[in-house]
Design a protein around this motif. Sequence first.
Motif, short mmCIF file in Angstrom:
data_model
loop_
_atom_site.label_atom_id
_atom_site.label_comp_id
_atom_site.label_asym_id
_atom_site.label_seq_id
_atom_site.Cartn_x
_atom_site.Cartn_y
_atom_site.Cartn_z
N PHE A 155 132.25 -26.88 25.35
CA PHE A 155 131.82 -26.66 26.86
C PHE A 155 130.40 -26.62 27.15
N ASP A 156 129.65 -27.68 27.64
CA ASP A 156 128.18 -27.60 27.96
C ASP A 156 127.83 -27.51 29.12
N PHE A 157 128.66 -26.94 30.09
CA PHE A 157 128.27 -26.76 31.49
C PHE A 157 127.28 -25.47 31.55
N VAL A 158 126.27 -25.74 32.46
CA VAL A 158 125.17 -24.64 32.75
C VAL A 158 125.11 -24.59 34.07
N ALA A 159 125.33 -23.33 34.72
CA ALA A 159 125.25 -23.15 35.88
C ALA A 159 123.81 -23.26 36.60
N GLY A 160 123.62 -23.85 37.64
CA GLY A 160 122.59 -24.06 38.40
C GLY A 160 121.57 -22.91 38.48
#
Length: 444
Positions: free
Chosen positions: A105-110
């Motif tokens: 998982f490579d999602f990084v929040a704004g």
Amino acid sequence: MKWFIRISIASLLFLIYTIPVHSQLIKDLQKRAEWKLKQKANQKVDDAIGKTVDGKPKNKETSAKENDKSKKKAGDPDKTEEKETGAVTDSKGTSTKSFKSYSKFDFVAGEKLVVYEDFSKDAVGDFPLHWNTNAGGEVVTVEGSDVRWLKLPKEGVFHPEFIKDLPENFTLEFDLICTNPFSFYSTALMVNMVQLNEPSEFENWGRFIRSGNKGARFSIHPTSAGNGSGRLEFFWIENRKESMKNEVDVSQFHAKTDNIAHISMWRQNQRMRIYVDEEKVFDLPKAIPPSTKLNALLFTLGGYHDKADHYLISGLRLAVGAPDTRHKLINEGKYSTTGILFDVNSDKIKPESYGTLKDLASVLKENGVVKVKVIGHTDSDGDAGNNMELSKKRASAVKASLVNDFGIEAGRIETDGKGASQPVGDNAKAEGKAQNRRVEFLKQ
């Protein structure tokens, strides 16, 4: 003779205006039939989970026995055994995902959290005050969940009016569950990121596009031909036409109310990434035309909707700005994030935090001499002393994850907690509380 001519003209006009709609209906049914042929038509739909949306178990005795059978013989007494998918069931019967299952998982929040919606200020049974709709819906509770949910029960458009801008760099997240079983023929949930000239135009974004506005549409359906897997599509809409960008089957999203799906969306200029739980289902580099201005978010349900089927959403988070962990920490000496999430009143890190932690760990690995202090912060709910202790435990949990999951040397990290003593947002508002529930990293 005149009455005959008038009736003929009226009939002709009716046909002219309804043929496109009927044509679209036929196409939609044909598409659904094609999907169904691709799958094994005789596969059984998953068994009902034995719970209703209002949180009343259909058979408490049966549910208790099933829980007892699945208890671990050793270890945490509140956890059942981990499934092959990485799912874990807690003592409340709620299915969660294991941290390790998010390893890709490579999602990084704004960078900046601007919206957080958990319906905590709305009364159960009411439609939320700061939303608009041309249909209906109500705030409900769900057994095993600590938050409130918005139930979307029928065809219509649901508009969170407080979202007024979706810039070229933003992240959008929300939790999603649905009733089980869920009919293959009931409509998908459509998430629309659109351009509205006036707020009242939101009603145009129903199943059939009657608006000339632009927008991106992501649709998710919990079942594909009755086999339990989910189906997703992504469209770009302009001049009343839908342009298919991609479609995919997603096995992780099942029609079970004890399985909360976490949806994450990430726009970077033209590029759009979409995740369902730990799986990146879309990564489209040219999904959105350049310099497109989007200013509204709409949830829509189309036709063919069974009255027994509905979706529920909660934990809506909108953050803007491209995250730049490296520059913030190494050059400015401080990196603060709301992207590391914890269970309510707990120091247990939610698995969807994996991308943010991995991003930070990469910076620390590239700068091997840098030491950091991890500082936990909470909102002001509850006792001040308990919040202080919780913030310290959460900082320690972050350190433990960086050490155990990402191989950062323990000696490079010290921890502390400030409780609710240093707020950055208004604790009287849901988004302010969410801003205060943050983790800071100070370069030492």
